[in-house]
Write a protein that holds these residues in place. Structure first.
Motif, mmCIF file in Angstrom:
data_model
loop_
_atom_site.group_PDB
_atom_site.id
_atom_site.type_symbol
_atom_site.label_atom_id
_atom_site.label_comp_id
_atom_site.label_asym_id
_atom_site.label_seq_id
_atom_site.Cartn_x
_atom_site.Cartn_y
_atom_site.Cartn_z
ATOM 1 N N ARG A 274 0.879 -1.166 0.000
ATOM 2 C CA ARG A 274 0.000 0.000 0.000
ATOM 3 C C ARG A 274 0.919 1.218 0.000
ATOM 4 N N VAL A 275 0.669 2.131 -0.913
ATOM 5 C CA VAL A 275 1.582 3.264 -1.068
ATOM 6 C C VAL A 275 0.787 4.550 -1.215
ATOM 7 N N LEU A 276 1.173 5.551 -0.485
ATOM 8 C CA LEU A 276 0.674 6.897 -0.738
ATOM 9 C C LEU A 276 1.862 7.841 -0.581
ATOM 10 N N GLU A 277 2.248 8.435 -1.697
ATOM 11 C CA GLU A 277 3.456 9.281 -1.742
ATOM 12 C C GLU A 277 4.614 8.536 -1.089
ATOM 13 N N ASP A 278 5.250 9.104 -0.053
ATOM 14 C CA ASP A 278 6.413 8.376 0.476
ATOM 15 C C ASP A 278 6.064 7.452 1.641
ATOM 16 N N ASP A 279 4.774 7.276 1.883
ATOM 17 C CA ASP A 279 4.370 6.341 2.943
ATOM 18 C C ASP A 279 4.121 4.972 2.314
ATOM 19 N N ARG A 280 4.785 3.946 2.825
ATOM 20 C CA ARG A 280 4.697 2.621 2.199
ATOM 21 C C ARG A 280 4.527 1.550 3.265
ATOM 22 N N ARG A 281 3.601 0.658 3.022
ATOM 23 C CA ARG A 281 3.435 -0.515 3.890
ATOM 24 C C ARG A 281 3.403 -1.756 3.015
ATOM 25 N N VAL A 282 3.991 -2.821 3.537
ATOM 26 C CA VAL A 282 3.882 -4.129 2.882
ATOM 27 C C VAL A 282 3.101 -5.035 3.828
ATOM 28 N N VAL A 283 2.152 -5.782 3.269
ATOM 29 C CA VAL A 283 1.346 -6.692 4.089
ATOM 30 C C VAL A 283 1.541 -8.103 3.549
ATOM 31 N N ILE A 284 1.793 -9.024 4.460
ATOM 32 C CA ILE A 284 1.945 -10.428 4.059
ATOM 33 C C ILE A 284 0.988 -11.261 4.904
ATOM 34 N N VAL A 285 0.139 -12.014 4.231
ATOM 35 C CA VAL A 285 -0.828 -12.857 4.948
ATOM 36 C C VAL A 285 -0.558 -14.302 4.546
ATOM 37 N N ASN A 286 -0.170 -15.100 5.528
ATOM 38 C CA ASN A 286 0.115 -16.505 5.271
ATOM 39 C C ASN A 286 -1.126 -17.325 5.626
ATOM 40 N N PHE A 287 -1.791 -17.847 4.595
ATOM 41 C CA PHE A 287 -3.031 -18.603 4.805
ATOM 42 C C PHE A 287 -2.743 -20.059 5.219
ATOM 43 N N THR A 288 -1.485 -20.474 5.173
ATOM 44 C CA THR A 288 -1.160 -21.887 5.397
ATOM 45 C C THR A 288 -0.564 -22.108 6.791
ATOM 46 N N ASP A 289 -0.353 -23.402 7.126
ATOM 47 C CA ASP A 289 0.252 -23.733 8.423
ATOM 48 C C ASP A 289 1.775 -23.679 8.365
ATOM 49 N N ASP A 290 2.343 -23.562 7.167
ATOM 50 C CA ASP A 290 3.804 -23.636 7.033
ATOM 51 C C ASP A 290 4.439 -22.256 6.986
ATOM 52 N N VAL B 133 7.635 -15.446 7.030
ATOM 53 C CA VAL B 133 6.346 -15.357 7.755
ATOM 54 C C VAL B 133 6.009 -16.748 8.256
ATOM 55 N N ASP B 134 5.642 -16.818 9.516
ATOM 56 C CA ASP B 134 5.306 -18.110 10.114
ATOM 57 C C ASP B 134 3.938 -18.582 9.608
ATOM 58 N N GLY B 135 3.643 -19.855 9.846
ATOM 59 C CA GLY B 135 2.341 -20.401 9.468
ATOM 60 C C GLY B 135 1.222 -19.623 10.140
ATOM 61 N N ASN B 136 0.186 -19.315 9.373
ATOM 62 C CA ASN B 136 -0.996 -18.585 9.878
ATOM 63 C C ASN B 136 -0.676 -17.200 10.438
ATOM 64 N N GLN B 137 0.505 -16.705 10.109
ATOM 65 C CA GLN B 137 0.857 -15.370 10.587
ATOM 66 C C GLN B 137 0.582 -14.347 9.486
ATOM 67 N N ALA B 138 0.249 -13.149 9.900
ATOM 68 C CA ALA B 138 0.138 -12.043 8.945
ATOM 69 C C ALA B 138 0.866 -10.859 9.553
ATOM 70 N N VAL B 139 1.577 -10.122 8.703
ATOM 71 C CA VAL B 139 2.362 -8.989 9.226
ATOM 72 C C VAL B 139 2.132 -7.742 8.374
ATOM 73 N N VAL B 140 2.216 -6.623 9.042
ATOM 74 C CA VAL B 140 2.249 -5.329 8.360
ATOM 75 C C VAL B 140 3.663 -4.804 8.538
ATOM 76 N N LEU B 141 4.335 -4.556 7.419
ATOM 77 C CA LEU B 141 5.717 -4.070 7.470
ATOM 78 C C LEU B 141 5.745 -2.607 7.065
ATOM 79 N N ARG B 142 6.579 -1.862 7.760
ATOM 80 C CA ARG B 142 6.774 -0.464 7.380
ATOM 81 C C ARG B 142 8.061 -0.404 6.563
ATOM 82 N N ARG B 143 7.955 0.193 5.381
ATOM 83 C CA ARG B 143 9.120 0.248 4.502
ATOM 84 C C ARG B 143 9.822 1.566 4.661
ATOM 85 N N SER B 144 11.152 1.489 4.764
ATOM 86 C CA SER B 144 11.845 2.768 4.898
ATOM 87 C C SER B 144 12.427 3.165 3.550
#
Ligand code: NOJ
Length: 509
Positions: free
Chosen positions: A453-469, A498-509
């Protein structure tokens, strides 16, 4: 998109089903005063608006979706003064208030219908949909929802005509071809707008005008062939003009129950129909990355070219809660929260999902809803006391594990689902990219959905792991973990996995 976008684009809306939210008078049914007393909690959680399911006068055949007076509060829920206090105190906390407008049908106890059915020449006869026929043959094959296969028509013995009801026989459909109905229903919108509401969720709004001749259809429960869609769009443009005539960006959110994202998109018109529409295909998608990716792609393809702003819903008062649907796992419910609150659009939370609730098991002798929806409507447990903060036994049984899944216990536990929702809501609030930014998919292994997700210089990366692995995922660039569904690694540099069933929001620099 500029930061000056209307409030509802960057808002998170919290749905309150008032019967089950909080009771103050001890009748076992929640009330408006109960909502008022929990506004601090909602403010602490960090939502921007509440949508309150119907609290109007009603015989409660469909628990309030059968309205007997659009301009009064049912005594079960309180008074118009209680509503006024609620709106005032919500606004003091910067919380907007949406209410649920039910334009397709009234209660059969509404004075309009009582008059309409009294005789064929009553001036309100044509406010509803009456047709001639023979008592043993309904006019077409349409079926009523929540009615065990019964026809959508009921024969009136006294006046010897059929009346139409897409839902229960106690919910006769209004005749939206009659200009008097249009005017009277516009008045009901003005009544609440004048009392300061910030907008309306509009019940089954795609169904308002029926096809001339009431033809037989292939799918007698769901088919849109039953409706005159050009006429429906015209009526919706009328609502839009009315709302836009008020100051303060009042919003319409249509329940467009059409399981085609392309068709739903049409209800935004040329920015002259609904401000927002529910798009239910994602709600009915299984918890699989590929299926979700498809649903999200469809939204991008159909909504973006029109400048239509998406909505996201995982749970509501009509369907099993998503934690229940996804198999009951808390880890999945947490990952789903990250997805819901980071896609591009306006998310709708359903009361109790922030506590990680699953559906109540309701024994047959306590089942009350003709549509079988009691489980997701179980009361909210506020604390661990025997009545969980309710003054008396509530109308439905508790959801599972109320001693631990309740607001007080979870507020005291930084690792709870409640705190995850709060952290996600804070992350949205602090990030223009998460609120209003573009959405773009990132390459990811099977079973994982990754996007930025990006707006001008603000950036986030989202990773959603739907699996157990666990899955390694190279997102390029220095990233720190802003929110993790399991809290692991928050504030630390992203490890690349990303761990199994984990989801993370990352802040990009
Ligand atoms: C949709 C509402 O969400 C549901 O609860 C209700 O039963 C029907 N519309 C009929 O009003």
């Amino acid at each position: 998109m500029p930061e000056s976008a209307p409030w509802w684009k960057s808002a998170v809306v919290y749905q309150i089903y008032p019967r089950s939210f909080a009771d103050t008078d001890g009748d076992g049914i929640g009330d408006l005063e109960g909502i008022r007393r929990h506004l601090d909690h909602l403010q602490w959680l960090g939502v921007d608006a509440i949508w309150i399911s119907p609290f109007f006068r009603s015989p409660m055949a469909d628990f309030g979706y059968d309205v007997a007076d659009y301009c009064d509060v049912d005594p079960i829920f309180g008074t118009l003064d209680d509503f006024g206090r609620l709106v005032h105190e919500a606004h003091e906390r910067d919380l907007r208030v949406l209410i649920d407008w039910v334009p397709n049908h009234t209660s059969d106890q509404h004075p309009w219908f009582v008059e309409s059915r009294s005789s064929r020449d009553n001036p309100k006869r044509d406010w509803y949909i009456w047709v001639d026929g023979s008592p043993d043959t309904p006019p077409d094959n349409w079926k009523a929802a929540f009615s065990a296969g019964a026809p959508a028509w009921t024969w009136d013995e006294r006046t010897c005509q059929w009346y139409l009801h897409l839902f229960l026989a106690q919910q006769p459909d209004l005749n939206w071809r009659n200009p008097e109905v249009v005017a009277a229903m516009h008045d009901t919108l003005r009544f609440w707008l004048d009392r300061g509401v910030d907008g309306f969720r509009m019940d089954v709004v795609h169904a308002l005008v029926k096809r001339e001749g009431f033809p037989d259809v292939d799918n007698p429960w769901l088919s849109t062939d039953r409706f005159d869609e050009p006429a429906v769009h015209e009526r919706i443009r009328g609502f839009r003009t009315l709302l836009d005539g008020y100051p303060g960006d009042r919003v319409s959110v249509g329940e467009v129950f059409i399981l085609s994202t392309a068709r739903v998109a049409e209800y935004y018109g040329n920015n002259d129909e609904l401000h927002l529409a529910f798009n239910f295909p994602p709600l009915f998608a299984p918890w699989e990355a590929a299926k979700w990716r498809k649903r999200v792609d469809r939204v991008v393809e159909e909504f973006d070219p029109r400048g239509a702003w998406p909505t996201w819903v995982l749970s509501n008062h009509d369907n099993p809660r998503h934690r229940t649907r996804y198999g009951g796992s808390e880890a999945r419910a947490r990952a789903a929260a990250v997805l819901l609150l980071t896609l591009r659009g306006t998310p709708f939370l359903y009361q109790g999902e922030e506590l990680g609730l699953t559906d109540a098991e309701v024994p047959p002798e306590r089942q009350v809803d003709p549509g079988g929806r009691d489980g997701c409507r179980a009361p909210i447990p506020w604390d661990a006391s025997p009545l969980h903060g309710w003054p008396g036994d509530p109308w439905l049984p508790w959801p599972p594990e109320p001693d631990t899944r309740n607001a007080e216990v979870e507020r005291d536990d930084a690792g709870s689902v409640l705190h995850l929702y709060r952290r996600l809501l804070a992350a949205r609030r602090n990030s223009p990219a998460l609120r209003l930014g573009d959405w773009a998919p990132l390459p990811s292994p099977d079973g994982v959905l990754a996007y930025q997700r990006v707006l001008e210089d603000d950036r986030r990366v989202v990773i959603v792991n739907f699996t157990d692995d666990s899955h390694p995922l190279d997102v390029a660039g220095d990233c720190a973990v802003e929110v993790a569904s399991d809290g692991v690694g928050e504030g630390e540099p992203y490890s690349g996995t990303v761990d199994g069933n984990q989801a993370v929001v990352l802040r990009r620099s």
